[in-house]
Design a protein around this motif. Structure first.
Motif, PDB file in Angstrom:
ATOM      1  N   GLY A 170       9.763  -1.214   1.083  1.00  0.00           N
ATOM      2  CA  GLY A 170       9.293  -0.069   1.843  1.00  0.00           C
ATOM      3  C   GLY A 170       9.264  -0.363   3.334  1.00  0.00           C
ATOM      4  O   GLY A 170      10.029  -1.191   3.833  1.00  0.00           O
TER       5      GLY A 170
ATOM      6  N   GLY B 122       2.727   8.844   0.412  1.00  0.00           N
ATOM      7  CA  GLY B 122       3.769   8.736  -0.608  1.00  0.00           C
ATOM      8  C   GLY B 122       4.820   7.693  -0.307  1.00  0.00           C
ATOM      9  O   GLY B 122       5.689   7.427  -1.140  1.00  0.00           O
ATOM     10  N   ASP B 123       4.762   7.075   0.876  1.00  0.00           N
ATOM     11  CA  ASP B 123       5.725   6.035   1.249  1.00  0.00           C
ATOM     12  C   ASP B 123       5.139   4.653   0.978  1.00  0.00           C
ATOM     13  O   ASP B 123       3.970   4.389   1.266  1.00  0.00           O
ATOM     14  N   LYS B 124       5.967   3.780   0.459  1.00  0.00           N
ATOM     15  CA  LYS B 124       5.543   2.406   0.195  1.00  0.00           C
ATOM     16  C   LYS B 124       5.494   1.627   1.508  1.00  0.00           C
ATOM     17  O   LYS B 124       6.401   1.716   2.336  1.00  0.00           O
ATOM     18  N   ARG B 125       4.436   0.873   1.697  1.00  0.00           N
ATOM     19  CA  ARG B 125       4.264   0.065   2.915  1.00  0.00           C
ATOM     20  C   ARG B 125       3.970  -1.377   2.522  1.00  0.00           C
ATOM     21  O   ARG B 125       3.400  -1.634   1.453  1.00  0.00           O
TER      22      ARG B 125
ATOM     23  N   THR C 208       0.866  -1.182   0.000  1.00  0.00           N
ATOM     24  CA  THR C 208       0.000   0.000   0.000  1.00  0.00           C
ATOM     25  C   THR C 208       0.902   1.231   0.000  1.00  0.00           C
ATOM     26  O   THR C 208       2.131   1.130   0.139  1.00  0.00           O
ATOM     27  N   SER C 209       0.280   2.383  -0.160  1.00  0.00           N
ATOM     28  CA  SER C 209       1.029   3.639  -0.101  1.00  0.00           C
ATOM     29  C   SER C 209       0.416   4.512   0.979  1.00  0.00           C
ATOM     30  O   SER C 209      -0.807   4.603   1.105  1.00  0.00           O
ATOM     31  N   GLN C 210       1.272   5.122   1.758  1.00  0.00           N
ATOM     32  CA  GLN C 210       0.806   5.987   2.848  1.00  0.00           C
ATOM     33  C   GLN C 210       1.656   7.249   2.859  1.00  0.00           C
ATOM     34  O   GLN C 210       2.851   7.199   3.133  1.00  0.00           O
TER      35      GLN C 210
END
Length: 437
Positions: free
Chosen positions: A317, A208-211, A204-206
């Motif tokens: 990420g 702009g950071d990849k998680r 997922t993206s949070q």
């Protein structure tokens, strides 16, 4: 350090000691709780002593400490806490206080039959600590000269802070009278790995950071592997059995627990004291956590521990988890056992486990050779400070070596950073490791 500054620190500490002595001298018929509180106060005072006192204590022989202890036998035995420090050198102060602490420690242990301390009484909230009786003088770290106070100050009890770096400490009693528990030379710990295991991440993206989180695994031979692992754990009389981080799905975990619970009642082999069937990303009311569920040898869940430090790299990420909020310790028959998950027990981050005085750390992990080197560094730190041994069971991600390893295992070494990742490789789904003298 400047000798004038050292002298000033020593004088200030002696003043604090004299004030404590005056308060304790008012106690003329010490009860169990009086002695317990006095011991905690003295232990805190000694741990806060300047370096000159701690250096002097290291150089004291056990013979001198025991002679100093014997000088307090009459007064402590009669319930009087009469002592003081006046013009002593750091050496004499360390000797006198070291002997006093040992005698109170001994008296509380000797009178345990008439002054029992139940697990419900271990946590002393008002004093900010856990006070845990041990079964006897610790065979895991016999007292000897050149050891710090943190290794040999107390022999029959262990004092742990209620709070370390802002994390509450939880201690769970899980004594099962395992026959091998009192003798570390008989200890074996099992490391369980899987062949051809493939992680199924969900991204997922949070902000702009990849998680990422692990949504599932593929492990075609896992069922056969856990059957072999449980069989071997019973055959080799293992104290603890550990699987790596994020390799045991809830379904696999249930299979492991079922194998332990449904053992033949006529089977006289002892079950392990502790099983850690890896960890898993679980959804909770507070978000997703990286959770280890710890069981005893009867398949009863004794403790839940959530990872404190999320993992991150450039490829996947950041691990999409809510951080755990406590430090957990299991009090077994033979040892105090700390639990951590991978990065929690790594030198790359600030970790509360370098301040946790336990006998053994059990660490499910996932990572590369660099990750294991971080574990080895932390393991070396806690061994030097407390005598703690560390057992890390790691599933590999990227390795620098093409050696067909299934995982990397840090066994219970006294010098944990003395071996390479290549030497720590395990190429089988099961192996048992002994306590290393």
């Amino acid at each position: 350090m400047d000798s004038r500054a050292e002298t000033s620190a020593f004088d200030a500490w002696k003043k604090e000691a004299r004030e404590l002595a005056e308060r304790q001298e008012l106690i003329t018929n010490a009860s169990r709780d009086d002695l317990r509180k006095a011991l905690i106060e003295l232990d805190t005072l000694f741990r806060n002593a300047p370096g000159s006192v701690h250096k002097a204590y290291r150089n004291l022989t056990e013979k001198r400490i025991e002679e100093a202890r014997e000088s307090f036998t009459g007064s402590i035995g009669d319930g009087h806490l009469s002592w003081t420090l006046s013009d002593e050198t750091p050496e004499l102060a360390a000797l006198r206080m070291g002997g006093l602490i040992r005698e109170i420690d001994r008296v509380l242990a000797e009178r345990r039959s008439q002054w029992p301390i139940a697990p419900s009484e271990w946590h002393l909230k008002q004093l900010g600590c856990w006070f845990i009786p041990r079964q006897g003088a610790s065979a895991l770290r016999p007292a000897r000269r050149l050891q710090a106070y943190s290794k040999r100050g107390l022999l029959f009890h262990r004092i742990l802070p209620s709070l370390i770096q802002g994390y509450p400490v939880q201690v769970v009693d899980t004594r099962t009278l395992h026959s091998a528990a009192p003798d570390a030379s008989k200890w074996k710990m099992g490391a369980c790995l899987f062949k051809a295991l493939e992680l199924k991440p969900e991204f997922t993206s949070q902000g702009g950071d990849k998680r990422f989180r692990i949504a599932g695994i593929e492990a075609p031979s896992a069922g056969d592997a856990i059957s072999e692992q449980i069989t071997q754990a019973l055959k080799e009389n293992c104290i603890a059995v550990v699987w790596p981080e994020l390799t045991v799905s809830p379904e696999l975990r249930e299979s492991i627990v079922k194998l332990i619970r449904n053992r033949d009642v006529a089977d006289e082999r002892e079950a392990p004291e502790i099983l850690i069937p890896g960890t898993w990303h679980e959804a909770t009311d507070h978000g997703i956590v990286n959770r280890a569920r710890i069981y005893d040898g009867y398949g009863e869940e004794r403790l839940i521990y959530d990872k404190i430090a999320p993992y991150a790299d450039d490829s996947w990420g950041t691990e999409n988890i809510a951080a755990g909020d406590r430090v957990c310790v299991l009090a077994t028959e033979g040892a105090l056992v700390g639990i951590a998950i991978c990065l929690d027990f790594c030198d790359v981050c600030e970790t509360p486990f370098t301040e946790l005085d336990v006998d053994v750390m059990l660490v499910p992990s996932m990572g590369n050779d660099r990750t294991m080197q971080g574990h080895q560094t932390t393991a070396a730190q806690v061994e030097v400070r407390f005598g703690t041994r560390s057992f890390v069971v790691q599933h590999p991600t990227q390795t620098a070596l093409n050696d067909l390893r299934l995982g990397i295992i840090l066994p219970l070494l006294k010098v944990p950073n003395s071996v390479s990742a290549e030497e720590l490789a395990q190429k089988t789904v099961w192996a048992a490791y002994k306590w290393c003298p």
